[in-house]
Scaffold this active site. Structure first.
Site, PDB file in Angstrom:
ATOM      1  N   HIS A   1       0.803  -1.230   0.000  1.00  0.00           N
ATOM      2  CA  HIS A   1       0.000   0.000   0.000  1.00  0.00           C
ATOM      3  C   HIS A   1       0.835   1.278   0.000  1.00  0.00           C
ATOM      4  O   HIS A   1       0.320   2.340   0.320  1.00  0.00           O
ATOM      5  CB  HIS A   1      -0.966  -0.001   1.192  1.00  0.00           C
ATOM      6  CG  HIS A   1      -2.032  -1.054   1.084  1.00  0.00           C
ATOM      7  ND1 HIS A   1      -2.863  -1.412   2.112  1.00  0.00           N
ATOM      8  CD2 HIS A   1      -2.399  -1.836   0.031  1.00  0.00           C
ATOM      9  CE1 HIS A   1      -3.692  -2.370   1.709  1.00  0.00           C
ATOM     10  NE2 HIS A   1      -3.419  -2.648   0.457  1.00  0.00           N
TER      11      HIS A   1
ATOM     12  N   CYS B   1       3.951  13.154  -7.651  1.00  0.00           N
ATOM     13  CA  CYS B   1       3.028  14.086  -8.295  1.00  0.00           C
ATOM     14  C   CYS B   1       1.681  13.388  -8.538  1.00  0.00           C
ATOM     15  O   CYS B   1       1.644  12.233  -8.953  1.00  0.00           O
ATOM     16  CB  CYS B   1       3.626  14.561  -9.612  1.00  0.00           C
ATOM     17  SG  CYS B   1       2.486  15.597 -10.541  1.00  0.00           S
TER      18      CYS B   1
ATOM     19  N   CYS C   1       5.368  19.543 -13.670  1.00  0.00           N
ATOM     20  CA  CYS C   1       4.102  19.896 -14.324  1.00  0.00           C
ATOM     21  C   CYS C   1       3.236  20.840 -13.510  1.00  0.00           C
ATOM     22  O   CYS C   1       2.171  21.251 -13.971  1.00  0.00           O
ATOM     23  CB  CYS C   1       3.334  18.625 -14.684  1.00  0.00           C
ATOM     24  SG  CYS C   1       2.552  17.847 -13.276  1.00  0.00           S
TER      25      CYS C   1
ATOM     26  N   GLY D   1      -2.091  -8.939  12.652  1.00  0.00           N
ATOM     27  CA  GLY D   1      -2.622  -7.589  12.872  1.00  0.00           C
ATOM     28  C   GLY D   1      -3.366  -7.007  11.693  1.00  0.00           C
ATOM     29  O   GLY D   1      -3.282  -5.816  11.426  1.00  0.00           O
TER      30      GLY D   1
ATOM     31  N   SER E   1      -7.309  -6.884   9.771  1.00  0.00           N
ATOM     32  CA  SER E   1      -8.725  -7.221   9.943  1.00  0.00           C
ATOM     33  C   SER E   1      -9.208  -8.129   8.809  1.00  0.00           C
ATOM     34  O   SER E   1     -10.319  -8.618   8.852  1.00  0.00           O
ATOM     35  CB  SER E   1      -9.550  -5.937   9.956  1.00  0.00           C
ATOM     36  OG  SER E   1      -9.322  -5.224   8.750  1.00  0.00           O
TER      37      SER E   1
ATOM     38  N   PRO F   1      -5.573 -10.146  18.543  1.00  0.00           N
ATOM     39  CA  PRO F   1      -6.293 -10.324  19.817  1.00  0.00           C
ATOM     40  C   PRO F   1      -7.801 -10.430  19.638  1.00  0.00           C
ATOM     41  O   PRO F   1      -8.499 -10.950  20.499  1.00  0.00           O
ATOM     42  CB  PRO F   1      -5.933  -9.071  20.628  1.00  0.00           C
ATOM     43  CG  PRO F   1      -5.413  -8.081  19.643  1.00  0.00           C
ATOM     44  CD  PRO F   1      -4.893  -8.842  18.464  1.00  0.00           C
TER      45      PRO F   1
HETATM   46  P1  NAD Z   1      -7.219  -2.566  10.206  1.00  0.00           P
HETATM   47  O1  NAD Z   1      -7.151  -1.221  10.867  1.00  0.00           O
HETATM   48  O2  NAD Z   1      -8.353  -2.866   9.316  1.00  0.00           O
HETATM   49  O3  NAD Z   1      -7.197  -3.713  11.294  1.00  0.00           O
HETATM   50  C1  NAD Z   1      -6.236  -3.785  12.288  1.00  0.00           C
HETATM   51  C2  NAD Z   1      -6.330  -5.147  12.938  1.00  0.00           C
HETATM   52  O4  NAD Z   1      -5.287  -5.238  13.900  1.00  0.00           O
HETATM   53  C3  NAD Z   1      -7.652  -5.409  13.698  1.00  0.00           C
HETATM   54  O5  NAD Z   1      -8.174  -6.667  13.289  1.00  0.00           O
HETATM   55  C4  NAD Z   1      -7.218  -5.444  15.159  1.00  0.00           C
HETATM   56  O6  NAD Z   1      -7.972  -6.391  15.928  1.00  0.00           O
HETATM   57  C5  NAD Z   1      -5.778  -5.886  15.049  1.00  0.00           C
HETATM   58  N1  NAD Z   1      -4.913  -5.486  16.172  1.00  0.00           N
HETATM   59  C6  NAD Z   1      -5.013  -4.389  16.968  1.00  0.00           C
HETATM   60  N2  NAD Z   1      -4.006  -4.370  17.863  1.00  0.00           N
HETATM   61  C7  NAD Z   1      -3.256  -5.472  17.615  1.00  0.00           C
HETATM   62  C8  NAD Z   1      -2.062  -5.994  18.189  1.00  0.00           C
HETATM   63  N3  NAD Z   1      -1.448  -5.382  19.213  1.00  0.00           N
HETATM   64  N4  NAD Z   1      -1.552  -7.152  17.678  1.00  0.00           N
HETATM   65  C9  NAD Z   1      -2.160  -7.789  16.636  1.00  0.00           C
HETATM   66  N5  NAD Z   1      -3.283  -7.326  16.061  1.00  0.00           N
HETATM   67  C10 NAD Z   1      -3.819  -6.185  16.537  1.00  0.00           C
HETATM   68  O7  NAD Z   1      -5.830  -2.706   9.454  1.00  0.00           O
HETATM   69  P2  NAD Z   1      -5.446  -3.429   8.096  1.00  0.00           P
HETATM   70  O8  NAD Z   1      -6.085  -4.776   8.050  1.00  0.00           O
HETATM   71  O9  NAD Z   1      -3.975  -3.314   7.994  1.00  0.00           O
HETATM   72  O10 NAD Z   1      -6.132  -2.593   6.909  1.00  0.00           O
HETATM   73  C11 NAD Z   1      -6.349  -1.231   6.905  1.00  0.00           C
HETATM   74  C12 NAD Z   1      -5.525  -0.368   5.969  1.00  0.00           C
HETATM   75  O11 NAD Z   1      -5.054   0.668   6.802  1.00  0.00           O
HETATM   76  C13 NAD Z   1      -4.300  -0.951   5.354  1.00  0.00           C
HETATM   77  O12 NAD Z   1      -4.407  -0.796   3.999  1.00  0.00           O
HETATM   78  C14 NAD Z   1      -3.119  -0.065   5.821  1.00  0.00           C
HETATM   79  O13 NAD Z   1      -2.375   0.410   4.718  1.00  0.00           O
HETATM   80  C15 NAD Z   1      -3.751   1.123   6.466  1.00  0.00           C
HETATM   81  N6  NAD Z   1      -3.133   1.593   7.736  1.00  0.00           N
HETATM   82  C16 NAD Z   1      -1.798   1.502   7.931  1.00  0.00           C
HETATM   83  C17 NAD Z   1      -1.240   1.923   9.138  1.00  0.00           C
HETATM   84  C18 NAD Z   1       0.253   1.822   9.323  1.00  0.00           C
HETATM   85  O14 NAD Z   1       0.986   1.892   8.346  1.00  0.00           O
HETATM   86  N7  NAD Z   1       0.729   1.619  10.551  1.00  0.00           N
HETATM   87  C19 NAD Z   1      -2.064   2.413  10.158  1.00  0.00           C
HETATM   88  C20 NAD Z   1      -3.449   2.508   9.916  1.00  0.00           C
HETATM   89  C21 NAD Z   1      -3.982   2.070   8.699  1.00  0.00           C
HETATM   90 ZN    ZN Z   2       3.977  16.390 -12.151  1.00  0.00          ZN
END
Ligand code: NAD
Ligand code: ZN
Length: 284
Positions: free
Chosen positions: A137, A145, A187, A224, A226, A251
């Protein structure tokens, strides 16, 4: 360490360790949950402060940027502010150590992340591991840009982290992230974060590598996430269809219903124990 785990989780960790040492090809997908213990909120956590009335799904889209670039850019600068001083937690560190270990015992481990933070890379530097991390991602610390796609380096050093330094001392640098829009030097269009937004396609190379690793692995570990955001969520299904066992570390229950071993605990607690047990199997 094991004392922190409930006996039910400890039993499952032991099962997972036994399975993992018996296989050659392992594929890992991490999501926002692995960075939660470093203090970076997931998208399922409610946004706070200035942004509490906005949903990530309404800001992280090309349409939102086209409609109101200043709003979207400000949100990302706020996220950068939130994340810039965060450090890898024991789960990132354990994964980096495991990558090193796999190279020694001739196992193949592919690490794929949905995260846009750089905590896996930071952990690899701390553990002196050179393995790469596949980002599906994009990268929070890169810009490009919005029209011609050219990478934007601009005058913002350290991968655009310190737009403006307000206070700096050796131990705890602190930066303020300016929310003025930037323009492409080629651009003139607005600069956007180099992140895959909702509705956009994934980078071709990263996705191909991820699909291949998922299709050929013997064990797929989801940490970690969803399992709601596609196409990344489909990688576990692809692995399962090709005969892999699926391990999930989270969790809370998720949408993923093809899991063979569930480690229902925080990644920062369970990962170091899992890696410790893998070492013990390898060097009893
Ligand atoms: P999500 O927010 O949909 O889900 C997070 C999951 O992590 C949940 O199921 C939750 O129960 C679990 N979780 C929470 N604490 C935890 C822990 N300590 N240990 C293990 N699991 C734990 O996240 P996603 O599935 O990655 O999808 C959402 C999108 O959000 C992704 O595309 C991502 O790019 C983006 N995002 C990235 C970041 C980052 O880079 N740190 C932060 C927020 C969102
Ligand atoms: Zn440009």
């Amino acid at each position: 360490m094991v004392a922190e785990l409930s006996s039910a989780v400890a039993v499952e960790v032991a099962r997972a360790a036994t399975l993992l040492v018996s296989k050659q090809r392992i594929c890992i997908l991490t999501g926002a949950g692995i960075s939660a213990e470093s203090g970076i909120p997931t998208f399922r956590d409610k946004q706070t402060g200035l942004w509490e009335n906005y949903r990530a799904e309404d800001l992280a889209t090309p349409e939102a940027f086209a409609r109101d670039p200043k709003l979207v850019w400000s949100w990302y600068q706020w996220r950068r502010q939130l994340v810039h001083d965060k450090q890898p937690n024991p789960a990132h560190r354990a994964l980096a150590q495991w990558q090193q270990h796999c190279a020694r015992v001739n196992q193949q481990l592919t690490l794929i992340t949905q995260n846009v933070d750089d905590l896996h890379e930071q952990a690899n530097r701390l553990e002196q591991t050179i393995d790469k991390v596949i980002h599906l991602h994009g990268h929070l610390w890169r810009n490009r840009c919005s029209h011609c796609d050219k990478a934007y380096e601009g005058n913002t050093p350290m991968s655009n982290r310190e737009v403006e330094s307000v206070e700096k001392n050796a131990d705890k640098p602190s930066y303020r992230f300016d929310d003025s829009l930037l323009q492409c030097t080629h651009c003139g269009s607005y600069i956007r974060p180099d992140i895959v937004w909702f509705g956009e396609s994934l980078p071709v190379d990263a996705w191909q590598t991820a699909e291949e690793a998922a299709a050929h692995c013997e064990v797929f570990i989801s940490i970690g996430t969803s399992s709601l955001v596609y196409p990344a969520a489909g990688l576990a299904q692809l692995a399962k269809q090709n005969g892999a066992k699926i391990i999930e570390i989270n969790p809370d229950p998720t949408a993923n219903d093809i899991v063979d071993i569930t480690l229902a605990e925080k990644a920062g607690i369970v990962m170091p124990v899992l890696i410790e047990q893998i070492y013990q199997h390898s060097f009893p």
